[in-house]
Design an enzyme around this catalytic site. Structure first.
Site, PDB file in Angstrom:
ATOM      1  N   LEU A 125      16.081   2.179   0.951  1.00 40.23           N
ATOM      2  CA  LEU A 125      15.328   2.349   2.202  1.00 40.23           C
ATOM      3  C   LEU A 125      15.824   1.399   3.287  1.00 40.23           C
ATOM      4  CD1 LEU A 125      11.616   2.548   0.958  1.00 40.23           C
ATOM      5  CD2 LEU A 125      13.016   4.422   1.849  1.00 40.23           C
ATOM      6  N   SER A 168      -2.953   0.125  -2.538  1.00 38.18           N
ATOM      7  CA  SER A 168      -3.431  -0.519  -3.763  1.00 38.18           C
ATOM      8  C   SER A 168      -4.815  -1.091  -3.525  1.00 38.18           C
ATOM      9  CB  SER A 168      -2.465  -1.648  -4.103  1.00 38.18           C
ATOM     10  OG  SER A 168      -3.033  -2.510  -5.057  1.00 38.18           O
ATOM     11  N   TYR A 202       2.490  -9.800  -1.568  1.00 35.90           N
ATOM     12  CA  TYR A 202       2.545  -8.387  -1.980  1.00 35.90           C
ATOM     13  C   TYR A 202       1.375  -7.623  -1.361  1.00 35.90           C
ATOM     14  CZ  TYR A 202       1.621  -4.244  -4.807  1.00 35.90           C
ATOM     15  OH  TYR A 202       1.326  -2.959  -5.213  1.00 35.90           O
ATOM     16  N   LYS A 246       1.001  -4.422   1.671  1.00 39.07           N
ATOM     17  CA  LYS A 246       0.236  -3.162   1.598  1.00 39.07           C
ATOM     18  C   LYS A 246      -0.734  -3.062   2.778  1.00 39.07           C
ATOM     19  CE  LYS A 246       2.013  -1.537  -2.218  1.00 39.07           C
ATOM     20  NZ  LYS A 246       2.973  -0.440  -2.127  1.00 39.07           N
ATOM     21  N   TYR A 305      -4.606   2.668  -5.273  1.00 37.05           N
ATOM     22  CA  TYR A 305      -4.661   2.778  -6.730  1.00 37.05           C
ATOM     23  C   TYR A 305      -5.402   1.589  -7.314  1.00 37.05           C
ATOM     24  CZ  TYR A 305      -0.192   5.218  -5.708  1.00 37.05           C
ATOM     25  OH  TYR A 305       0.817   5.992  -5.190  1.00 37.05           O
TER      26      TYR A 305
END
Ligand code: NAD
Ligand code: UDP
Length: 339
Positions: A59, A124, A148, A152, A176
């Site tokens: 990416l 998440s 992290y 998100k 999730y």
């Protein structure tokens, strides 16, 4: 529908690709295989007797990414590609911001150029930070406790701003909870590199004899048995959630978030007991210090996905563990033995 799946060779991606193929969609996968192996997609193609177009690409390579998206002209993109190890994100924050945030930015640019405005994003439950409000609702205040999680959160916010700027976008932020389990064939599953960070793959490796014992990170939480409680969700239920979201995006515009969880919490001890029961093996454990940054409990309020998407998790803990154990027994070294 033609769906481009970034990170489609990874754990959740490969299970979702399988379901997309089974449902008759055409699938292209873009993956740099930094945390996966092409073997997962070979197995998916064998299981479904369908072909997948695979692009080995990063990416972060804007030119190549643009070329691929322009050439393949997908109707929608499911974006799994990202780095996901919390501890590593603390020691290498820039790696995480670059890969996850810049990677997503590049993808959005390429999609815009190709006129593709339907996106399902792997968010998440980590975006709920250390919220103590349970169960977690999509409206619960968001925060981040590590780099992290912040990637998100930033990506969700970026997608919201993009949707606000141009109402042609249809975007699903899927939050999730704790994905576990494997496809019922035992042919595809989670293949962690090195020591697993997550509980379930670690317990599976103890049950198979690859590791000596499970370290339980604290038994003095304010939970029923004192160990941490999480909302484990079967990866095939999660995959089905992506198909439900895609379906929704084909008739709705705007940006929405949905929890993908069961709504049910399970403790570390309950996971260990379930594994011992299913595998008929000893699963030795030892209680150690709490892991810094862990919350006592996390579980979803899953109703919004049911109301909007008609989706709910169908599989319980026993099936999660049975399927995970089948994958573990049949592939003690993950995909490595076949590559
Ligand atoms: P995974 O590591 O198995 O899959 C991610 C895939 O993305 C891998 O195949 C990897 O090679 C690829 N990738 C990473 N960076 C890339 C890049 N720059 N270019 C191209 N490909 C790249 O992880 P997973 O468990 O399948 O998770 C998928 C997504 O879901 C991730 O975004 C993750 O943050 C998110 N998520 C996972 C969990 C979990 O517990 N597994 C929980 C919540 C959210
Ligand atoms: N956990 C544990 N031992 C391990 C890994 C995890 O006791 O080796 C606990 C952890 O403290 C948490 C639960 O298991 O209560 C789930 O942890 P995981 O890392 O799988 O998910 P997350 O904490 O990211 O929700």
């Amino acid at each position: 529908m033609h769906v481009l799946v970034t990170g489609g060779a990874g754990y959740i991606g490969s299970h979702t690709v399988l379901l997309l193929l089974e449902e008759g969609h055409t699938v292209s996968v873009l993956d740099n295989f930094s945390n996966s192996s092409p073997e997962s997609l070979l197995r998916v193609q064998k299981l479904t007797d369908r072909a997948v177009e695979v692009y080995e690409a990063d990416l972060l390579d804007r030119d190549e990414l643009h070329g691929i998206v322009m050439r393949s002209r997908p109707d929608a993109v499911i974006h799994f590609a990202g780095l996901k190890a919390v501890g590593e994100s603390v020691s290498e924050p820039l790696l995480y911001y670059r890969n996850n945030v810049v990677g997503t930015l590049n993808l959005l640019d390429a999609m815009s150029a190709a006129g593709c405005k339907k996106l399902v994003f792997s968010s998440s439950a980590t975006v709920y930070g250390d919220s103590v409000e349970l169960p977690l609702l999509e409206t619960t205040v968001r925060s981040a406790t590590n780099p992290y999680g912040r990637t998100k959160l930033h990506i969700e916010e970026m997608l919201e701003e993009l949707g606000a700027s141009n109402p042609q976008w249809s975007i699903a932020n899927l939050r999730y909870f704790n994905p576990v389990g494997a496809h019922e064939s035992g042919q595809i599953g989670e293949d962690p590199q090195g020591v697993p960070n997550n509980l379930m793959p670690f317990v599976a490796q103890v049950a198979i004899g690859k590791r000596e014992k499970v370290n339980i990170f604290g038994d003095d939480y304010a939970t029923a048995d004192g160990t941490g409680v999480r909302d484990y969700i079967h990866v095939m239920d999660l995959a089905a959630g992506h198909l439900a979201a895609l379906n929704y995006l084909s008739t709705h515009k705007g940006v929405n978030a949905w929890n993908l969880g069961t709504g049910h919490g399970t403790s570390v001890l309950e996971v260990i007991q379930a594994f011992a029961r299913v595998s008929k093996r000893d699963v030795p454990y030892k209680v150690v210090e709490r892991r810094p940054g862990d919350v006592a409990e996390s579980y979803a309020h899953p109703e919004k996905a049911m109301l909007d998407l008609g989706w709910k998790a169908e599989r319980g803990l026993e099936q999660m563990v049975e399927d995970m154990w089948r994958w573990q027994e049949q592939n003690p070294d993950g995909y490595r033995q076949n590559v």
